[in-house]
Design a protein around this motif. Structure first.
Motif, PDB file in Angstrom:
ATOM      1  N   GLU A 111      49.888 -30.037  -7.303  1.00 21.67           N
ATOM      2  CA  GLU A 111      49.918 -31.501  -7.200  1.00 21.67           C
ATOM      3  C   GLU A 111      51.315 -31.979  -6.788  1.00 21.67           C
ATOM      4  O   GLU A 111      51.464 -32.885  -5.968  1.00 21.67           O
ATOM      5  N   THR A 112      52.329 -31.358  -7.356  1.00 18.57           N
ATOM      6  CA  THR A 112      53.703 -31.711  -7.013  1.00 18.57           C
ATOM      7  C   THR A 112      53.990 -31.404  -5.546  1.00 18.57           C
ATOM      8  O   THR A 112      54.645 -32.187  -4.846  1.00 18.57           O
ATOM      9  N   ALA A 113      53.498 -30.267  -5.065  1.00 23.63           N
ATOM     10  CA  ALA A 113      53.687 -29.909  -3.658  1.00 23.63           C
ATOM     11  C   ALA A 113      53.003 -30.906  -2.735  1.00 23.63           C
ATOM     12  O   ALA A 113      53.548 -31.283  -1.684  1.00 23.63           O
ATOM     13  N   VAL A 114      51.806 -31.346  -3.117  1.00 20.61           N
ATOM     14  CA  VAL A 114      51.079 -32.347  -2.321  1.00 20.61           C
ATOM     15  C   VAL A 114      51.863 -33.651  -2.268  1.00 20.61           C
ATOM     16  O   VAL A 114      52.038 -34.253  -1.196  1.00 20.61           O
ATOM     17  N   LYS A 115      52.361 -34.086  -3.416  1.00 20.08           N
ATOM     18  CA  LYS A 115      53.136 -35.327  -3.453  1.00 20.08           C
ATOM     19  C   LYS A 115      54.434 -35.193  -2.662  1.00 20.08           C
ATOM     20  O   LYS A 115      54.850 -36.124  -1.949  1.00 20.08           O
ATOM     21  N   THR A 116      55.076 -34.030  -2.779  1.00 22.94           N
ATOM     22  CA  THR A 116      56.302 -33.792  -2.025  1.00 22.94           C
ATOM     23  C   THR A 116      56.052 -33.882  -0.528  1.00 22.94           C
ATOM     24  O   THR A 116      56.800 -34.536   0.212  1.00 22.94           O
ATOM     25  N   TRP A 120      57.671 -36.590   1.926  1.00 24.83           N
ATOM     26  CA  TRP A 120      58.476 -36.104   3.047  1.00 24.83           C
ATOM     27  C   TRP A 120      57.905 -36.628   4.375  1.00 24.83           C
ATOM     28  O   TRP A 120      58.664 -37.039   5.259  1.00 24.83           O
ATOM     29  N   GLY A 121      56.594 -36.613   4.491  1.00 23.08           N
ATOM     30  CA  GLY A 121      55.965 -37.092   5.717  1.00 23.08           C
ATOM     31  C   GLY A 121      56.289 -38.545   6.001  1.00 23.08           C
ATOM     32  O   GLY A 121      56.561 -38.923   7.156  1.00 23.08           O
ATOM     33  N   TYR A 122      56.274 -39.374   4.958  1.00 19.73           N
ATOM     34  CA  TYR A 122      56.558 -40.801   5.149  1.00 19.73           C
ATOM     35  C   TYR A 122      58.050 -41.079   5.311  1.00 19.73           C
ATOM     36  O   TYR A 122      58.466 -41.842   6.195  1.00 19.73           O
ATOM     37  N   ARG A 123      58.876 -40.424   4.485  1.00 24.98           N
ATOM     38  CA  ARG A 123      60.309 -40.725   4.484  1.00 24.98           C
ATOM     39  C   ARG A 123      61.073 -40.015   5.606  1.00 24.98           C
ATOM     40  O   ARG A 123      62.053 -40.561   6.121  1.00 24.98           O
ATOM     41  N   VAL A 124      60.647 -38.813   5.963  1.00 22.37           N
ATOM     42  CA  VAL A 124      61.412 -38.007   6.914  1.00 22.37           C
ATOM     43  C   VAL A 124      60.718 -37.908   8.272  1.00 22.37           C
ATOM     44  O   VAL A 124      61.319 -38.201   9.313  1.00 22.37           O
ATOM     45  N   LYS A 125      59.454 -37.515   8.273  1.00 21.38           N
ATOM     46  CA  LYS A 125      58.758 -37.343   9.545  1.00 21.38           C
ATOM     47  C   LYS A 125      58.372 -38.660  10.196  1.00 21.38           C
ATOM     48  O   LYS A 125      58.211 -38.731  11.416  1.00 21.38           O
ATOM     49  N   GLY A 126      58.182 -39.685   9.367  1.00 18.06           N
ATOM     50  CA  GLY A 126      57.843 -40.993   9.926  1.00 18.06           C
ATOM     51  C   GLY A 126      56.354 -41.239  10.102  1.00 18.06           C
ATOM     52  O   GLY A 126      55.944 -42.074  10.931  1.00 18.06           O
ATOM     53  N   VAL A 127      55.524 -40.560   9.339  1.00 21.10           N
ATOM     54  CA  VAL A 127      54.076 -40.792   9.392  1.00 21.10           C
ATOM     55  C   VAL A 127      53.776 -42.182   8.822  1.00 21.10           C
ATOM     56  O   VAL A 127      54.370 -42.579   7.820  1.00 21.10           O
ATOM     57  N   PRO A 128      52.885 -42.960   9.448  1.00 22.10           N
ATOM     58  CA  PRO A 128      52.539 -44.286   8.929  1.00 22.10           C
ATOM     59  C   PRO A 128      52.013 -44.211   7.498  1.00 22.10           C
ATOM     60  O   PRO A 128      51.297 -43.271   7.132  1.00 22.10           O
ATOM     61  N   ASP A 129      52.355 -45.196   6.707  1.00 23.57           N
ATOM     62  CA  ASP A 129      51.990 -45.209   5.295  1.00 23.57           C
ATOM     63  C   ASP A 129      50.476 -45.041   5.106  1.00 23.57           C
ATOM     64  O   ASP A 129      49.669 -45.712   5.755  1.00 23.57           O
ATOM     65  N   THR A 187      49.845 -34.915  10.522  1.00 22.15           N
ATOM     66  CA  THR A 187      49.824 -33.736   9.650  1.00 22.15           C
ATOM     67  C   THR A 187      51.211 -33.512   9.058  1.00 22.15           C
ATOM     68  O   THR A 187      52.194 -33.413   9.793  1.00 22.15           O
ATOM     69  N   VAL A 188      51.274 -33.443   7.739  1.00 25.82           N
ATOM     70  CA  VAL A 188      52.574 -33.264   7.086  1.00 25.82           C
ATOM     71  C   VAL A 188      52.749 -31.855   6.523  1.00 25.82           C
ATOM     72  O   VAL A 188      53.878 -31.410   6.317  1.00 25.82           O
ATOM     73  N   ALA A 189      51.640 -31.146   6.275  1.00 23.96           N
ATOM     74  CA  ALA A 189      51.770 -29.824   5.662  1.00 23.96           C
ATOM     75  C   ALA A 189      50.522 -28.983   5.880  1.00 23.96           C
ATOM     76  O   ALA A 189      49.425 -29.506   6.082  1.00 23.96           O
ATOM     77  N   VAL A 190      50.741 -27.671   5.819  1.00 25.04           N
ATOM     78  CA  VAL A 190      49.658 -26.691   5.725  1.00 25.04           C
ATOM     79  C   VAL A 190      49.848 -25.983   4.389  1.00 25.04           C
ATOM     80  O   VAL A 190      50.909 -25.417   4.121  1.00 25.04           O
ATOM     81  N   LEU A 191      48.831 -26.046   3.542  1.00 24.50           N
ATOM     82  CA  LEU A 191      48.879 -25.452   2.212  1.00 24.50           C
ATOM     83  C   LEU A 191      47.904 -24.283   2.159  1.00 24.50           C
ATOM     84  O   LEU A 191      46.687 -24.482   2.277  1.00 24.50           O
ATOM     85  N   ILE A 192      48.416 -23.068   2.005  1.00 23.91           N
ATOM     86  CA  ILE A 192      47.534 -21.904   1.949  1.00 23.91           C
ATOM     87  C   ILE A 192      48.028 -20.874   0.936  1.00 23.91           C
ATOM     88  O   ILE A 192      49.203 -20.848   0.568  1.00 23.91           O
ATOM     89  N   GLU A 193      47.109 -20.032   0.503  1.00 21.83           N
ATOM     90  CA  GLU A 193      47.432 -18.855  -0.291  1.00 21.83           C
ATOM     91  C   GLU A 193      47.627 -17.682   0.674  1.00 21.83           C
ATOM     92  O   GLU A 193      46.751 -17.423   1.506  1.00 21.83           O
ATOM     93  N   PRO A 194      48.731 -16.972   0.604  1.00 24.32           N
ATOM     94  CA  PRO A 194      48.919 -15.816   1.480  1.00 24.32           C
ATOM     95  C   PRO A 194      47.827 -14.757   1.300  1.00 24.32           C
ATOM     96  O   PRO A 194      47.490 -14.037   2.231  1.00 24.32           O
ATOM     97  N   ILE A 195      47.293 -14.675   0.093  1.00 23.77           N
ATOM     98  CA  ILE A 195      46.108 -13.879  -0.206  1.00 23.77           C
ATOM     99  C   ILE A 195      45.247 -14.740  -1.126  1.00 23.77           C
ATOM    100  O   ILE A 195      45.743 -15.273  -2.118  1.00 23.77           O
ATOM    101  N   ASN A 220      56.528 -29.550  13.524  1.00 23.17           N
ATOM    102  CA  ASN A 220      57.270 -30.246  12.469  1.00 23.17           C
ATOM    103  C   ASN A 220      56.376 -30.543  11.264  1.00 23.17           C
ATOM    104  O   ASN A 220      56.259 -31.666  10.784  1.00 23.17           O
ATOM    105  N   VAL A 221      55.749 -29.488  10.787  1.00 18.45           N
ATOM    106  CA  VAL A 221      54.823 -29.555   9.654  1.00 18.45           C
ATOM    107  C   VAL A 221      55.313 -28.574   8.588  1.00 18.45           C
ATOM    108  O   VAL A 221      55.765 -27.476   8.910  1.00 18.45           O
ATOM    109  N   LEU A 222      55.230 -28.946   7.321  1.00 15.51           N
ATOM    110  CA  LEU A 222      55.678 -28.064   6.247  1.00 15.51           C
ATOM    111  C   LEU A 222      54.677 -26.937   6.001  1.00 15.51           C
ATOM    112  O   LEU A 222      53.464 -27.169   5.973  1.00 15.51           O
ATOM    113  N   PHE A 223      55.175 -25.743   5.826  1.00 17.90           N
ATOM    114  CA  PHE A 223      54.357 -24.588   5.458  1.00 17.90           C
ATOM    115  C   PHE A 223      54.542 -24.396   3.952  1.00 17.90           C
ATOM    116  O   PHE A 223      55.597 -23.985   3.486  1.00 17.90           O
ATOM    117  N   ILE A 224      53.481 -24.706   3.195  1.00 19.37           N
ATOM    118  CA  ILE A 224      53.515 -24.574   1.737  1.00 19.37           C
ATOM    119  C   ILE A 224      52.733 -23.329   1.343  1.00 19.37           C
ATOM    120  O   ILE A 224      51.534 -23.227   1.621  1.00 19.37           O
TER     121      ILE A 224
END
Length: 401
Positions: A111-116, A120-129, A187-195, A220-224
């Motif tokens: 949940e923290t990673a999603v919020k981060t 980041w997408g809104y404050r840094v990348k500039g994605v519309p709110d 798109t602000v992030a890709v969230l995956i399990e390596p396995i 310019n997308v975060l890899f989580i």
């Protein structure tokens, strides 16, 4: 009734039935072995879904916890405490990152990673709110909160919990083409399990994880990387991503970070990414508490020696080789895994994963099923080769029966 039957009947009567545990009642444990209320010993080949990577009652971890219990256990983040800075510094160094945001459970960390990522997408990348999108993989398991099950493809996890949280795009696991096509300017992030652990220890195709890294950098997308189960030694490396030389923008950690003693989780990333938070914007009363930090610091110190990773690699090669010999023989359809972690698909004619787990329990070996026909094997990294072989012999006995 026996002590086991009495305990199970009481649990069934007075606890919600949100789990379906095997009918064993554990009273004590040490290393890779657990003892039930009637004195029967069982070999633990599940290790608390990787929360017990260092075994039950690990003396270094118990001593660290006891010493901290005598000093201070909780301050809340209203104050500094003398273990917090060391914990954040050491964990960041272990990950090759700069900042740590500690929480308690794996789901909280996700949940923290999603919020981060959104902030980041809104404050840094500039994605519309309100327009941020996070891409996830099908068959994922990241936890069970309302937001997390909103992007699950498991009907059992999702049913009857709507309305669901929007903002997620699901693509097939291991499919780089689908990932590329799903990416947009929002798109602000890709969230995956390596396995993928809960899915049956699914290892992605070679080149997939480096491909995800390349795509996310390009767009310019975060890899989580959710390394809650796969990280901290389980696969023979500190992180599963290391097998393909990949470093994400953000690690999500949990389970083994608490050494099987206390729940500890964390998001670890760069200052540019975690620096988006200001006081009051996110937190947790118990996140980063003194007891958690003391135990996690000892976990980090143990991982720094490299001995647990080496052990998982060496014994993991043996485990994968022995399990591989079972595949295609009629009883086992497929074996997947890496390090001391494996998913074994049982031939339907032989029984369900649950039934095989119950038969193994009768042989004094504990594993757990997932997705109907699969059993997962994930022993503590401290298991001896002799004990591992003993457990594998019991598995062969059950399969040949």
């Amino acid at each position: 009734m026996s002590a086991t039957e009495t305990a199970i009947a009481s649990a069934e009567a007075h606890s919600a039935h949100n789990y379906h545990p095997l009918p064993v009642v554990v009273a004590s444990a040490e290393g890779a072995w657990m003892t039930d209320v009637e004195g029967r010993r069982y070999l633990d080949l599940l290790a608390g879904y990787s929360a017990l990577n260092f075994g039950h009652g690990n003396r270094r971890l118990i001593d660290a916890a006891k010493a901290q219990l005598e000093r201070v256990t909780l301050t809340s983040r209203a104050f500094h405490h003398d273990r917090f800075a060391d914990f954040c510094t050491e964990l960041a160094a272990l990950c090759g990152m700069e900042m740590v945001l500690p929480m308690n459970t794996g789901a909280e960390a996700v949940e923290t990673a999603v919020k981060t990522a959104r902030k980041w997408g809104y404050r840094v990348k500039g994605v519309p709110d309100g327009m941020a999108k996070i891409i996830v993989a099908s068959d994922n398991f990241h936890g069970r909160t309302t937001t997390i099950i909103s992007f699950s493809t498991d009907p059992e996890a999702r049913a009857d919990y709507g309305p669901y949280t929007p903002g997620f795009e699901i693509v097939p696991y291991g499919d780089l083409t689908a990932l590329r096509e799903a990416m947009t300017e929002n798109t602000v992030a890709v969230l995956i399990e390596p396995i993928q652990g809960e899915a049956g220890v699914l290892v992605p195709p070679a080149g997939y994880l480096p491909g995800v890294r390349e795509l996310t950098r390009e767009r310019n997308v975060l890899f989580i990387a959710d390394e809650i189960q796969s990280g901290l030694g389980r696969t023979g490396r500190t992180f599963a991503l290391e097998h393909e030389g990949v470093v994400p923008d953000m690690y999500v950690l949990g389970k083994a970070l608490g050494g099987g003693v206390v729940p500890v989780s964390a998001v670890v990333s760069s200052a540019d990414i975690l620096g988006v938070f200001k006081p009051g914007e996110h937190g947790s009363t118990f996140g980063g508490n003194p007891l958690a930090c003391a135990v996690a610091l000892e976990v980090i110190a143990m991982l720094r020696t490299g001995e647990y990773q080496e052990r998982a690699a060496e014994l993991g090669d043996h485990l994968q080789r022995e399990l591989g010999l079972l595949a295609g023989g009629g009883a086992v359809e497929t074996v997947r895994g890496r390090g001391l972690w494996a998913g074994v698909d049982i031939a339907p004619a032989l029984g369900t994963g649950r039934e095989i787990s119950e038969r193994l329990m009768e042989e004094r070996v504990l594993v757990k099923d997932t997705h109907g026909s699969t059993i997962r094997i994930a022993p503590p990294l401290v298991i001896s080769k002799e004990d591992l072989d003993w457990g594998l012999d019991r598995l062969r006995t059950v399969l040949s029966a």
